[in-house]
Design a protein around this motif. Structure first.
Motif, mmCIF file in Angstrom:
data_model
loop_
_atom_site.group_PDB
_atom_site.id
_atom_site.type_symbol
_atom_site.label_atom_id
_atom_site.label_comp_id
_atom_site.label_asym_id
_atom_site.label_seq_id
_atom_site.Cartn_x
_atom_site.Cartn_y
_atom_site.Cartn_z
ATOM 1 N N ASN A 10 74.435 33.735 43.257
ATOM 2 C CA ASN A 10 74.891 33.226 41.970
ATOM 3 C C ASN A 10 73.780 32.522 41.193
ATOM 4 N N GLU A 11 72.695 32.197 41.857
ATOM 5 C CA GLU A 11 71.605 31.503 41.182
ATOM 6 C C GLU A 11 70.842 32.482 40.290
ATOM 7 N N PRO A 12 70.297 31.995 39.179
ATOM 8 C CA PRO A 12 69.511 32.891 38.326
ATOM 9 C C PRO A 12 68.235 33.317 39.050
ATOM 10 N N PRO A 13 67.793 34.530 38.787
ATOM 11 C CA PRO A 13 66.591 34.994 39.488
ATOM 12 C C PRO A 13 65.370 34.166 39.079
ATOM 13 N N SER A 14 64.637 33.763 40.068
ATOM 14 C CA SER A 14 63.458 32.943 39.784
ATOM 15 C C SER A 14 62.316 33.851 39.346
ATOM 16 N N ARG A 15 61.413 33.301 38.603
ATOM 17 C CA ARG A 15 60.260 34.074 38.148
ATOM 18 C C ARG A 15 59.374 34.380 39.349
ATOM 19 N N ILE A 16 58.734 35.509 39.278
ATOM 20 C CA ILE A 16 57.906 35.950 40.404
ATOM 21 C C ILE A 16 56.717 35.017 40.591
ATOM 22 N N SER A 17 56.056 34.693 39.512
ATOM 23 C CA SER A 17 54.878 33.868 39.643
ATOM 24 C C SER A 17 54.782 32.904 38.470
ATOM 25 N N THR A 22 44.487 34.217 35.249
ATOM 26 C CA THR A 22 43.154 33.951 35.787
ATOM 27 C C THR A 22 43.222 33.605 37.271
ATOM 28 N N GLU A 23 44.204 32.794 37.641
ATOM 29 C CA GLU A 23 44.376 32.444 39.059
ATOM 30 C C GLU A 23 44.710 33.678 39.888
ATOM 31 N N MET A 24 45.527 34.543 39.306
ATOM 32 C CA MET A 24 45.894 35.772 40.023
ATOM 33 C C MET A 24 44.665 36.663 40.229
ATOM 34 N N VAL A 25 43.811 36.760 39.202
ATOM 35 C CA VAL A 25 42.601 37.577 39.315
ATOM 36 C C VAL A 25 41.683 37.011 40.381
ATOM 37 N N VAL A 26 41.480 35.689 40.363
ATOM 38 C CA VAL A 26 40.599 35.049 41.353
ATOM 39 C C VAL A 26 41.129 35.291 42.755
ATOM 40 N N GLU A 27 42.423 35.091 42.942
ATOM 41 C CA GLU A 27 43.010 35.272 44.271
ATOM 42 C C GLU A 27 42.901 36.727 44.737
ATOM 43 N N THR A 28 43.158 37.663 43.834
ATOM 44 C CA THR A 28 43.098 39.079 44.196
ATOM 45 C C THR A 28 41.686 39.485 44.571
ATOM 46 N N MET A 84 32.724 32.909 39.201
ATOM 47 C CA MET A 84 32.412 34.194 38.566
ATOM 48 C C MET A 84 33.680 35.019 38.368
ATOM 49 N N CYS A 85 34.620 34.911 39.307
ATOM 50 C CA CYS A 85 35.877 35.657 39.195
ATOM 51 C C CYS A 85 36.717 35.171 38.014
ATOM 52 N N THR A 86 36.590 33.885 37.657
ATOM 53 C CA THR A 86 37.372 33.373 36.526
ATOM 54 C C THR A 86 36.925 33.996 35.211
ATOM 55 N N LYS A 87 35.709 34.522 35.162
ATOM 56 C CA LYS A 87 35.203 35.130 33.932
ATOM 57 C C LYS A 87 35.654 36.584 33.769
ATOM 58 N N ILE A 88 36.301 37.120 34.788
ATOM 59 C CA ILE A 88 36.765 38.506 34.741
ATOM 60 C C ILE A 88 38.138 38.556 34.082
ATOM 61 N N HIS A 89 38.262 39.400 33.083
ATOM 62 C CA HIS A 89 39.540 39.582 32.377
ATOM 63 C C HIS A 89 40.501 40.323 33.306
ATOM 64 N N PRO A 90 41.797 40.010 33.254
ATOM 65 C CA PRO A 90 42.757 40.682 34.145
ATOM 66 C C PRO A 90 42.737 42.201 34.056
ATOM 67 N N SER A 91 42.428 42.754 32.892
ATOM 68 C CA SER A 91 42.401 44.212 32.775
ATOM 69 C C SER A 91 41.215 44.820 33.525
ATOM 70 N N TYR A 92 40.221 44.014 33.866
ATOM 71 C CA TYR A 92 39.063 44.506 34.601
ATOM 72 C C TYR A 92 39.180 44.298 36.110
ATOM 73 N N CYS A 93 40.231 43.684 36.559
ATOM 74 C CA CYS A 93 40.391 43.387 37.988
ATOM 75 C C CYS A 93 40.401 44.671 38.819
ATOM 76 N N GLY A 94 41.189 45.639 38.415
ATOM 77 C CA GLY A 94 41.259 46.907 39.137
ATOM 78 C C GLY A 94 39.939 47.654 39.155
ATOM 79 N N PRO A 95 39.280 47.842 37.985
ATOM 80 C CA PRO A 95 37.978 48.510 38.011
ATOM 81 C C PRO A 95 36.922 47.782 38.833
ATOM 82 N N VAL A 96 36.966 46.446 38.860
ATOM 83 C CA VAL A 96 36.008 45.692 39.675
ATOM 84 C C VAL A 96 36.239 45.994 41.153
ATOM 85 N N ILE A 97 37.484 46.015 41.565
ATOM 86 C CA ILE A 97 37.798 46.309 42.965
ATOM 87 C C ILE A 97 37.374 47.734 43.322
#
Length: 195
Positions: A10-17, A22-28, A84-97
């Motif tokens: 019955n509880e509303p769905p919580s947000r995933i993150s 930027t934090e997600m990119v650094v962690e990934t 250095m990871c904080t300077k990477i835009h999220p759209s570039y995370c996949g190509p960097v990997i």
């Protein structure tokens, strides 16, 4: 006490993150680095075992137990890489990997070289991002300048240039008219004084 309180549907769905991108990119990216470091360490151990097996002629691999992870990046280097990871835009995370994995498979580096390879990929991506931002900035400047210069071109000047109407005689005009050329140097046009 109701039964619904026992169950959480019955509880509303919580947000995933709740974290920012930027934090997600650094962690990934840092997770990718640690995974590739473990893989490089595993491959290095396998190479050492093969070398020992060839050298001694006996396989004692079943007898040896290895620590979970013996190589770790220094805290200072880890902080630099995270910065250095904080300077990477999220759209570039996949190509960097993908680029990092491609270089790992190409060079098959030692464990100590993995972080340097990762640093080079991050620098390459940061330079590419900077180049694209500069290009966008120049395009924006060009668009604003072209709008102002277009407003200036609508202003009609009194002097007009007509390339087909000329008082300067050329050889081709004389030939076309069938007239006899005058005694002058034909490589130079004839200039007349306007009165």
């Amino acid at each position: 006490m109701s039964l619904a309180s026992w169950f959480r549907w019955n509880e509303p769905p919580s947000r995933i993150s709740q974290r920012n991108p930027t934090e997600m990119v650094v962690e990934t990216l840092m997770m990718e680095l640690s995974w590739q470091t473990k893989q490089a360490e595993k491959q290095q151990r396998e190479r050492e075992n093969e070398y020992r097996k060839i050298k001694t002629g006996v396989d004692y691999g079943w007898l040896v137990s290895y620590p979970k992870q013996s190589y770790d990046i220094s805290p200072g280097e880890r902080l630099q890489l995270e910065d250095m990871c904080t300077k990477i835009h999220p759209s570039y995370c996949g190509p960097v990997i993908l680029r990092f994995r491609q270089l790992i498979t190409e060079y098959e580096p030692e464990v100590q070289e993995v972080s340097r390879l990762f640093r080079s990929v991050l620098q390459e991506a940061a330079e590419k991002i900077k180049e694209e931002e500069d290009a966008k900035k120049l395009a924006r400047q060009w668009n604003t300048r072209s709008k102002t210069s277009l407003s200036l071109t609508t202003f009609k000047s009194r002097s007009r240039i007509c390339p087909f109407i000329s008082d300067i005689k050329t050889i081709s005009e004389d030939v076309e008219r069938g007239t006899r050329p005058t005694r002058r140097v034909w490589s130079m046009p004839e200039f007349r004084n306007a009165k």
